[in-house]
Design a protein around this motif. Structure first.
Motif, PDB file in Angstrom:
ATOM      1  N   LYS A   9      -1.808   2.112   2.719  1.00  0.00           N
ATOM      2  CA  LYS A   9      -1.625   3.502   3.131  1.00  0.00           C
ATOM      3  C   LYS A   9      -2.397   4.447   2.223  1.00  0.00           C
ATOM      4  O   LYS A   9      -2.978   5.432   2.668  1.00  0.00           O
ATOM      5  N   ARG A  10      -2.410   4.164   0.897  1.00  0.00           N
ATOM      6  CA  ARG A  10      -3.105   5.043  -0.033  1.00  0.00           C
ATOM      7  C   ARG A  10      -4.609   5.073   0.229  1.00  0.00           C
ATOM      8  O   ARG A  10      -5.268   6.081   0.007  1.00  0.00           O
ATOM      9  N   GLU A  13      -5.154   7.182   3.565  1.00  0.00           N
ATOM     10  CA  GLU A  13      -4.849   8.615   3.453  1.00  0.00           C
ATOM     11  C   GLU A  13      -5.668   9.331   2.381  1.00  0.00           C
ATOM     12  O   GLU A  13      -5.595  10.543   2.252  1.00  0.00           O
ATOM     13  N   THR A  14      -6.448   8.579   1.596  1.00  0.00           N
ATOM     14  CA  THR A  14      -7.301   9.219   0.594  1.00  0.00           C
ATOM     15  C   THR A  14      -8.511   9.843   1.280  1.00  0.00           C
ATOM     16  O   THR A  14      -9.166   9.206   2.097  1.00  0.00           O
ATOM     17  N   ALA A 112       4.198   6.510  -8.589  1.00  0.00           N
ATOM     18  CA  ALA A 112       4.045   6.970  -7.213  1.00  0.00           C
ATOM     19  C   ALA A 112       5.108   8.021  -6.903  1.00  0.00           C
ATOM     20  O   ALA A 112       6.282   7.851  -7.243  1.00  0.00           O
ATOM     21  N   GLN A 131      -4.440  10.724  -5.213  1.00  0.00           N
ATOM     22  CA  GLN A 131      -4.113  10.185  -3.903  1.00  0.00           C
ATOM     23  C   GLN A 131      -4.139   8.656  -3.909  1.00  0.00           C
ATOM     24  O   GLN A 131      -3.235   8.007  -3.365  1.00  0.00           O
ATOM     25  N   MET A 132      -5.153   8.069  -4.512  1.00  0.00           N
ATOM     26  CA  MET A 132      -5.315   6.612  -4.515  1.00  0.00           C
ATOM     27  C   MET A 132      -4.193   5.904  -5.254  1.00  0.00           C
ATOM     28  O   MET A 132      -3.843   4.773  -4.936  1.00  0.00           O
ATOM     29  N   THR A 133      -3.650   6.554  -6.270  1.00  0.00           N
ATOM     30  CA  THR A 133      -2.646   5.899  -7.111  1.00  0.00           C
ATOM     31  C   THR A 133      -1.221   6.229  -6.688  1.00  0.00           C
ATOM     32  O   THR A 133      -0.272   5.886  -7.385  1.00  0.00           O
ATOM     33  N   GLY A 134      -1.058   6.899  -5.549  1.00  0.00           N
ATOM     34  CA  GLY A 134       0.274   7.109  -4.999  1.00  0.00           C
ATOM     35  C   GLY A 134       0.959   8.389  -5.402  1.00  0.00           C
ATOM     36  O   GLY A 134       2.134   8.601  -5.071  1.00  0.00           O
ATOM     37  N   THR A 136       1.948  11.901  -4.764  1.00  0.00           N
ATOM     38  CA  THR A 136       2.007  12.619  -3.480  1.00  0.00           C
ATOM     39  C   THR A 136       2.239  14.117  -3.623  1.00  0.00           C
ATOM     40  O   THR A 136       1.931  14.876  -2.703  1.00  0.00           O
TER      41      THR A 136
END
Length: 208
Positions: A9-10, A13-14, A112, A131-134, A136
Protein backbone atom coordinates in the motif's frame (compact mmCIF):
# COMPACT_ATOMS: atom_id res chain seq x y z
CA UNK A 1 -6.72 -20.45 -6.40
CA UNK A 2 -5.10 -17.76 -4.35
CA UNK A 3 -5.59 -14.05 -4.90
CA UNK A 4 -3.23 -12.12 -7.16
CA UNK A 5 -0.21 -10.64 -5.43
CA UNK A 6 -0.59 -6.94 -4.67
CA UNK A 7 1.92 -4.17 -4.29
CA UNK A 8 2.49 -2.73 -0.84
CA UNK A 9 0.00 0.00 0.00
CA UNK A 10 2.83 2.42 0.83
CA UNK A 11 4.28 1.92 -2.65
CA UNK A 12 0.97 2.48 -4.41
CA UNK A 13 0.06 5.56 -2.38
CA UNK A 14 3.47 7.25 -2.58
CA UNK A 15 3.42 10.12 -5.05
CA UNK A 16 5.56 9.84 -8.18
CA UNK A 17 8.86 11.74 -7.93
CA UNK A 18 8.47 15.28 -9.20
CA UNK A 19 11.52 14.74 -11.41
CA UNK A 20 9.56 12.16 -13.42
CA UNK A 21 6.82 14.72 -14.02
CA UNK A 22 9.37 17.35 -15.04
CA UNK A 23 11.06 14.97 -17.46
CA UNK A 24 7.68 14.30 -19.06
CA UNK A 25 7.09 18.03 -19.46
CA UNK A 26 10.54 18.56 -20.98
CA UNK A 27 10.28 15.66 -23.41
CA UNK A 28 10.17 17.12 -26.89
CA UNK A 29 10.40 20.71 -25.66
CA UNK A 30 12.90 23.09 -27.23
CA UNK A 31 14.92 25.95 -25.78
CA UNK A 32 14.04 24.96 -22.21
CA UNK A 33 16.48 24.94 -19.30
CA UNK A 34 15.60 22.83 -16.28
CA UNK A 35 16.52 24.34 -12.92
CA UNK A 36 14.95 21.46 -11.02
CA UNK A 37 18.20 19.79 -9.93
CA UNK A 38 21.57 21.14 -8.93
CA UNK A 39 23.42 18.92 -11.38
CA UNK A 40 26.38 20.59 -13.08
CA UNK A 41 27.17 19.98 -16.75
CA UNK A 42 30.94 19.59 -16.33
CA UNK A 43 32.95 16.52 -15.33
CA UNK A 44 35.01 16.18 -12.13
CA UNK A 45 38.66 17.36 -12.31
CA UNK A 46 41.04 15.13 -14.24
CA UNK A 47 43.08 14.52 -11.08
CA UNK A 48 40.00 13.15 -9.33
CA UNK A 49 39.14 10.86 -12.23
CA UNK A 50 42.71 9.54 -12.32
CA UNK A 51 42.57 8.84 -8.58
CA UNK A 52 39.45 6.74 -9.12
CA UNK A 53 41.39 4.65 -11.65
CA UNK A 54 44.02 3.97 -8.99
CA UNK A 55 41.59 3.15 -6.21
CA UNK A 56 39.63 0.50 -8.13
CA UNK A 57 42.74 -1.72 -8.07
CA UNK A 58 42.78 -1.78 -4.27
CA UNK A 59 41.74 -5.31 -3.09
CA UNK A 60 39.47 -3.87 -0.40
CA UNK A 61 37.30 -2.10 -2.98
CA UNK A 62 35.81 -5.38 -4.24
CA UNK A 63 34.89 -6.59 -0.75
CA UNK A 64 32.01 -5.79 1.54
CA UNK A 65 32.73 -2.74 3.63
CA UNK A 66 31.31 -1.32 6.82
CA UNK A 67 27.60 -0.48 6.50
CA UNK A 68 28.13 2.90 8.12
CA UNK A 69 31.02 3.94 5.87
CA UNK A 70 34.76 3.49 5.53
CA UNK A 71 36.25 3.97 9.03
CA UNK A 72 38.97 6.35 7.82
CA UNK A 73 36.40 8.55 6.08
CA UNK A 74 34.14 8.60 9.13
CA UNK A 75 37.05 9.58 11.37
CA UNK A 76 38.01 12.37 8.95
CA UNK A 77 34.43 13.67 9.04
CA UNK A 78 34.36 13.54 12.84
CA UNK A 79 37.58 15.52 12.95
CA UNK A 80 36.06 18.08 10.60
CA UNK A 81 33.01 18.42 12.87
CA UNK A 82 35.24 18.85 15.92
CA UNK A 83 37.55 21.37 14.29
CA UNK A 84 35.21 23.48 12.17
CA UNK A 85 31.80 23.03 13.80
CA UNK A 86 32.89 22.62 17.43
CA UNK A 87 30.75 19.48 17.71
CA UNK A 88 32.44 17.07 20.11
CA UNK A 89 29.68 14.51 20.70
CA UNK A 90 28.90 13.57 17.10
CA UNK A 91 28.54 10.24 15.37
CA UNK A 92 28.76 9.81 11.62
CA UNK A 93 27.21 7.46 9.08
CA UNK A 94 28.14 7.71 5.42
CA UNK A 95 25.27 7.02 3.03
CA UNK A 96 24.76 6.92 -0.73
CA UNK A 97 23.40 10.46 -0.80
CA UNK A 98 21.22 12.56 1.48
CA UNK A 99 18.03 10.77 0.45
CA UNK A 100 19.24 7.49 1.95
CA UNK A 101 20.31 9.34 5.08
CA UNK A 102 16.85 10.87 5.46
CA UNK A 103 15.06 7.54 4.95
CA UNK A 104 17.37 5.96 7.54
CA UNK A 105 16.44 8.70 10.01
CA UNK A 106 12.70 8.31 9.40
CA UNK A 107 12.90 4.53 9.78
CA UNK A 108 14.90 4.91 12.99
CA UNK A 109 12.85 7.64 14.65
CA UNK A 110 9.28 7.15 13.39
CA UNK A 111 6.66 4.44 13.49
CA UNK A 112 3.86 3.97 10.98
CA UNK A 113 1.06 6.42 11.70
CA UNK A 114 3.23 8.94 13.57
CA UNK A 115 2.71 12.66 13.18
CA UNK A 116 5.55 14.70 11.63
CA UNK A 117 6.13 18.34 10.69
CA UNK A 118 7.75 19.83 7.60
CA UNK A 119 7.56 23.18 5.82
CA UNK A 120 6.49 24.27 2.35
CA UNK A 121 8.08 24.73 -0.07
CA UNK A 122 9.61 21.38 0.78
CA UNK A 123 12.09 18.99 -0.79
CA UNK A 124 9.85 16.46 -2.53
CA UNK A 125 11.92 13.41 -1.53
CA UNK A 126 11.46 14.22 2.16
CA UNK A 127 7.68 14.07 1.74
CA UNK A 128 8.01 10.82 -0.22
CA UNK A 129 10.23 9.35 2.50
CA UNK A 130 7.47 9.84 5.05
CA UNK A 131 4.90 8.30 2.73
CA UNK A 132 7.09 5.28 1.88
CA UNK A 133 7.83 4.48 5.51
CA UNK A 134 4.20 4.55 6.66
CA UNK A 135 4.01 8.01 8.27
CA UNK A 136 0.45 9.12 7.53
CA UNK A 137 0.01 12.34 9.49
CA UNK A 138 2.25 14.84 7.66
CA UNK A 139 1.68 18.38 8.93
CA UNK A 140 2.96 20.97 6.46
CA UNK A 141 3.63 24.45 7.82
CA UNK A 142 3.83 27.63 5.84
CA UNK A 143 6.68 30.06 5.32
CA UNK A 144 6.95 33.83 5.31
CA UNK A 145 6.09 34.92 1.74
CA UNK A 146 8.93 37.48 1.73
CA UNK A 147 11.78 35.61 3.42
CA UNK A 148 10.56 32.02 2.98
CA UNK A 149 11.59 31.38 6.58
CA UNK A 150 9.51 28.74 8.39
CA UNK A 151 6.56 29.96 10.45
CA UNK A 152 7.90 29.22 13.93
CA UNK A 153 4.83 30.60 15.69
CA UNK A 154 2.75 27.99 13.87
CA UNK A 155 5.19 25.30 14.98
CA UNK A 156 4.93 26.42 18.60
CA UNK A 157 1.15 26.16 18.43
CA UNK A 158 1.28 22.72 16.79
CA UNK A 159 3.72 21.34 19.36
CA UNK A 160 1.52 22.61 22.19
CA UNK A 161 -1.93 21.74 20.87
CA UNK A 162 -1.58 18.82 18.45
CA UNK A 163 -2.39 15.40 19.89
CA UNK A 164 -0.43 13.26 19.57
CA UNK A 165 2.62 15.51 19.69
CA UNK A 166 4.53 15.31 16.39
CA UNK A 167 7.30 12.74 16.64
CA UNK A 168 9.63 14.60 14.29
CA UNK A 169 10.14 18.12 12.93
CA UNK A 170 12.35 18.67 9.90
CA UNK A 171 13.71 21.83 8.29
CA UNK A 172 16.13 22.29 5.40
CA UNK A 173 18.85 24.94 5.67
CA UNK A 174 19.38 26.48 3.21
CA UNK A 175 15.93 25.68 1.90
CA UNK A 176 15.38 23.35 -1.01
CA UNK A 177 14.00 24.54 -3.41
CA UNK A 178 13.76 28.07 -1.94
CA UNK A 179 17.46 28.62 -1.16
CA UNK A 180 16.41 30.65 1.91
CA UNK A 181 18.94 30.62 4.77
CA UNK A 182 17.43 30.22 8.24
CA UNK A 183 19.17 32.55 10.72
CA UNK A 184 20.74 31.01 13.82
CA UNK A 185 18.33 32.60 16.37
CA UNK A 186 15.40 31.08 14.49
CA UNK A 187 17.04 27.65 14.40
CA UNK A 188 17.78 27.88 18.12
CA UNK A 189 14.14 28.72 18.83
CA UNK A 190 12.97 25.76 16.73
CA UNK A 191 15.43 23.53 18.57
CA UNK A 192 14.20 24.72 21.98
CA UNK A 193 10.55 24.19 21.02
CA UNK A 194 11.26 20.63 19.87
CA UNK A 195 13.31 19.89 22.99
CA UNK A 196 10.54 21.11 25.30
CA UNK A 197 7.89 19.15 23.39
CA UNK A 198 9.94 15.95 23.22
CA UNK A 199 10.04 15.93 19.41
CA UNK A 200 13.02 14.97 17.29
CA UNK A 201 14.47 17.82 15.22
CA UNK A 202 16.10 16.86 11.92
CA UNK A 203 17.99 19.67 10.19
CA UNK A 204 18.99 18.95 6.61
CA UNK A 205 22.26 20.83 6.05
CA UNK A 206 23.03 19.34 2.66
CA UNK A 207 25.18 22.24 1.51
CA UNK A 208 27.15 22.73 4.74
Amino acid sequence: MGSFAKLAKRAVETEAPVMVKIQELLRGAKDVMSLAQGVVYWQPPESAMNKVKEIIWEPSISKYGSDDGIPELREALLEKLRRENKLTKSSVMVTAGANQAFVNLVLTLCDAGDSVVMYAPYYFNAYMSFQMTGVTDILVGGSDPKTLHPDVDWLEKVLKENKPIPKLVTVVNPGNPSGAFIPRPMLERISELCKNAGSWLVVDNTYE
